[in-house]
Motif scaffolding. Sequence first.
Motif, PDB file in Angstrom:
ATOM      1  N   LEU A 177     -50.428   9.860   8.410  1.00  0.00           N
ATOM      2  CA  LEU A 177     -49.674   9.340   9.604  1.00  0.00           C
ATOM      3  C   LEU A 177     -48.487  10.613   9.691  1.00  0.00           C
ATOM      4  O   LEU A 177     -48.323  10.951  10.761  1.00  0.00           O
ATOM      5  CB  LEU A 177     -48.727   8.291   9.410  1.00  0.00           C
ATOM      6  CG  LEU A 177     -49.524   6.893   9.484  1.00  0.00           C
ATOM      7  CD1 LEU A 177     -48.606   5.576   9.239  1.00  0.00           C
ATOM      8  CD2 LEU A 177     -50.470   6.925  10.592  1.00  0.00           C
ATOM      9  N   ARG A 180     -50.556  13.157  11.326  1.00  0.00           N
ATOM     10  CA  ARG A 180     -50.626  13.014  12.809  1.00  0.00           C
ATOM     11  C   ARG A 180     -49.553  13.154  13.648  1.00  0.00           C
ATOM     12  O   ARG A 180     -49.626  13.755  14.677  1.00  0.00           O
ATOM     13  CB  ARG A 180     -51.442  11.726  12.786  1.00  0.00           C
ATOM     14  CG  ARG A 180     -51.970  11.160  14.156  1.00  0.00           C
ATOM     15  CD  ARG A 180     -52.190   9.674  14.360  1.00  0.00           C
ATOM     16  NE  ARG A 180     -51.011   8.884  14.285  1.00  0.00           N
ATOM     17  CZ  ARG A 180     -50.858   7.631  14.207  1.00  0.00           C
ATOM     18  NH1 ARG A 180     -52.131   6.885  14.415  1.00  0.00           N
ATOM     19  NH2 ARG A 180     -49.775   6.726  14.250  1.00  0.00           N
ATOM     20  N   ASP A 181     -48.424  12.363  13.124  1.00  0.00           N
ATOM     21  CA  ASP A 181     -47.417  12.234  13.977  1.00  0.00           C
ATOM     22  C   ASP A 181     -46.418  13.503  14.087  1.00  0.00           C
ATOM     23  O   ASP A 181     -45.788  13.708  15.027  1.00  0.00           O
ATOM     24  CB  ASP A 181     -46.708  11.038  13.665  1.00  0.00           C
ATOM     25  CG  ASP A 181     -47.760   9.617  13.606  1.00  0.00           C
ATOM     26  OD1 ASP A 181     -48.302   9.918  14.572  1.00  0.00           O
ATOM     27  OD2 ASP A 181     -47.022   8.734  12.995  1.00  0.00           O
ATOM     28  N   ALA A 184     -49.823  17.044  14.112  1.00  0.00           N
ATOM     29  CA  ALA A 184     -50.929  17.128  15.033  1.00  0.00           C
ATOM     30  C   ALA A 184     -50.526  16.864  16.548  1.00  0.00           C
ATOM     31  O   ALA A 184     -50.717  17.728  17.264  1.00  0.00           O
ATOM     32  CB  ALA A 184     -51.969  16.293  14.797  1.00  0.00           C
ATOM     33  N   ILE A 185     -49.775  15.696  16.783  1.00  0.00           N
ATOM     34  CA  ILE A 185     -49.535  15.403  18.191  1.00  0.00           C
ATOM     35  C   ILE A 185     -48.598  16.329  18.608  1.00  0.00           C
ATOM     36  O   ILE A 185     -48.528  16.660  19.743  1.00  0.00           O
ATOM     37  CB  ILE A 185     -49.023  13.892  18.098  1.00  0.00           C
ATOM     38  CG1 ILE A 185     -50.059  13.086  17.898  1.00  0.00           C
ATOM     39  CG2 ILE A 185     -48.399  13.625  19.432  1.00  0.00           C
ATOM     40  CD1 ILE A 185     -49.862  11.634  17.630  1.00  0.00           C
ATOM     41  N   GLU A 190     -51.006  14.760  22.791  1.00  0.00           N
ATOM     42  CA  GLU A 190     -51.770  13.503  22.491  1.00  0.00           C
ATOM     43  C   GLU A 190     -53.265  13.300  23.056  1.00  0.00           C
ATOM     44  O   GLU A 190     -53.986  12.576  22.579  1.00  0.00           O
ATOM     45  CB  GLU A 190     -50.842  12.304  22.974  1.00  0.00           C
ATOM     46  CG  GLU A 190     -49.559  12.133  22.430  1.00  0.00           C
ATOM     47  CD  GLU A 190     -49.020  11.060  22.969  1.00  0.00           C
ATOM     48  OE1 GLU A 190     -49.757  10.185  23.807  1.00  0.00           O
ATOM     49  OE2 GLU A 190     -47.917  10.649  22.375  1.00  0.00           O
ATOM     50  N   TYR A 193     -55.361  16.160  20.172  1.00  0.00           N
ATOM     51  CA  TYR A 193     -55.200  16.345  18.766  1.00  0.00           C
ATOM     52  C   TYR A 193     -56.146  15.459  18.047  1.00  0.00           C
ATOM     53  O   TYR A 193     -56.529  15.816  16.835  1.00  0.00           O
ATOM     54  CB  TYR A 193     -53.671  15.436  18.238  1.00  0.00           C
ATOM     55  CG  TYR A 193     -53.797  13.994  18.267  1.00  0.00           C
ATOM     56  CD1 TYR A 193     -54.072  13.298  16.956  1.00  0.00           C
ATOM     57  CD2 TYR A 193     -53.561  13.028  19.447  1.00  0.00           C
ATOM     58  CE1 TYR A 193     -54.003  11.829  16.875  1.00  0.00           C
ATOM     59  CE2 TYR A 193     -53.637  11.682  19.040  1.00  0.00           C
ATOM     60  CZ  TYR A 193     -53.778  11.135  18.022  1.00  0.00           C
ATOM     61  OH  TYR A 193     -53.842   9.899  17.623  1.00  0.00           O
ATOM     62  N   ALA A 194     -56.786  14.185  18.373  1.00  0.00           N
ATOM     63  CA  ALA A 194     -57.780  13.519  17.591  1.00  0.00           C
ATOM     64  C   ALA A 194     -58.837  14.177  17.171  1.00  0.00           C
ATOM     65  O   ALA A 194     -59.593  13.986  16.023  1.00  0.00           O
ATOM     66  CB  ALA A 194     -58.299  12.338  18.439  1.00  0.00           C
ATOM     67  N   MET A 197     -58.078  16.279  13.908  1.00  0.00           N
ATOM     68  CA  MET A 197     -57.338  15.472  12.706  1.00  0.00           C
ATOM     69  C   MET A 197     -58.294  15.706  11.546  1.00  0.00           C
ATOM     70  O   MET A 197     -57.748  15.925  10.462  1.00  0.00           O
ATOM     71  CB  MET A 197     -57.064  14.064  13.157  1.00  0.00           C
ATOM     72  CG  MET A 197     -55.943  13.806  13.870  1.00  0.00           C
ATOM     73  SD  MET A 197     -54.308  14.266  12.782  1.00  0.00           S
ATOM     74  CE  MET A 197     -54.568  12.992  11.594  1.00  0.00           C
ATOM     75  N   LEU A 201     -56.393  17.446   8.248  1.00  0.00           N
ATOM     76  CA  LEU A 201     -56.396  16.459   7.065  1.00  0.00           C
ATOM     77  C   LEU A 201     -57.061  17.124   5.887  1.00  0.00           C
ATOM     78  O   LEU A 201     -56.392  17.140   4.727  1.00  0.00           O
ATOM     79  CB  LEU A 201     -56.710  15.178   7.408  1.00  0.00           C
ATOM     80  CG  LEU A 201     -56.049  14.148   8.084  1.00  0.00           C
ATOM     81  CD1 LEU A 201     -56.908  12.980   8.406  1.00  0.00           C
ATOM     82  CD2 LEU A 201     -54.599  13.751   7.456  1.00  0.00           C
TER      83      LEU A 201
END
Length: 357
Positions: A177, A180-181, A184-185, A190, A193-194, A197, A201
């Motif tokens: 998280l 991600r938070d 990435a974001i 938003e 970003y997916a 990931m 990671l």
Amino acid sequence: MALKGYIAYIALFLVSLFPLQGFASANEAEEEPFQINKLIDEHINDSHDFHVMDFNHHAYAIPLPVILWTDNGLVVFMSSAFEHDNEGKVVVERGGQKFVRYHEDIYYANAENTVSLDEKGQVTNARPLNFSITKNVFSMLLASALLLCLFISMARSYKKNDKAPKGLAGFLEPLVLFVRDDIAIPNIGEKHYARYMPYLLTVFFLIWIGNLFGLIPFFPFAGTMTNNILFTGILAVFTLLITLFSSKRNYWKHIFAPPGVPTWILPIMIPIEVLSIFTKPFALMIRLFANITAGHIIILSLISLIFIFGTIAISPVSVLFTLFMSTLELLVAALQAYVFTLLSALFIGQAVEEEHH
């Protein structure tokens, strides 16, 4: 399968890879004065075996597979065949060909069954293509296997449990998280970003775990991958390629037609902007390599003070500073993984940014 099962498989793999008779290799040597440069080079540079210790003029090491593509095809043997020699004195004959190892590089032996040096000290022998499992390669494979074990176990835990994560999943989820938070974001957005990931990671955990391997005391497989500039360079190239293939029209517009820049300045600005495409991943490569390598060199230098002064009176100071630096290295190991991932996300975010009107 539980995490313990995966670890057991890895342990069995290690035992089967290294036969017992190959655990110790020896080479008689005369007593030499302590050389700090040699000590640091042996620990920092990549090698074809894991050096464990020197005892009674014998060098004990865990050999690794040597894989060569030669003029006569594929040749495979264990590095223990070189008897821990690294000066081109021991000749290994395989497949009708003779090989010598000189400063961790493998060459064809010359007519005198050794290496030939030019006036600059460079080896002139021909070299086969070397695909060996070196110390850094093995550490990378081990880190990758550990990552697979961790995240496969985490994924199965989520499938079985729809409540709050526990155990390993509970430890890893905040880190995922966080990437991600907080990485990435904010830097990619938003909307996009997916897609990135998995890469972010992978880079974050691979660098972090790889750095930690090199900090485990008395761990025979303690090769730090980020000590190798080729490893950090390949990661930087991956970031560059992802950035270029993800880039949108707005990204190239800011390079070849920067908004708000007078026309007469463009001949100066455009080459600088084009050069920045390559200087960014270059900075990624150097930053990661230099920070980790510098920390290891400092720790080895502090330990070497005992042997340089030739007295145990200096040992309390040496040990205390080494302990402090080792603790600091734990922070640096995570910090460099964070910085590399953050900058990668930042560069990718600049490439996918939509044009603002």
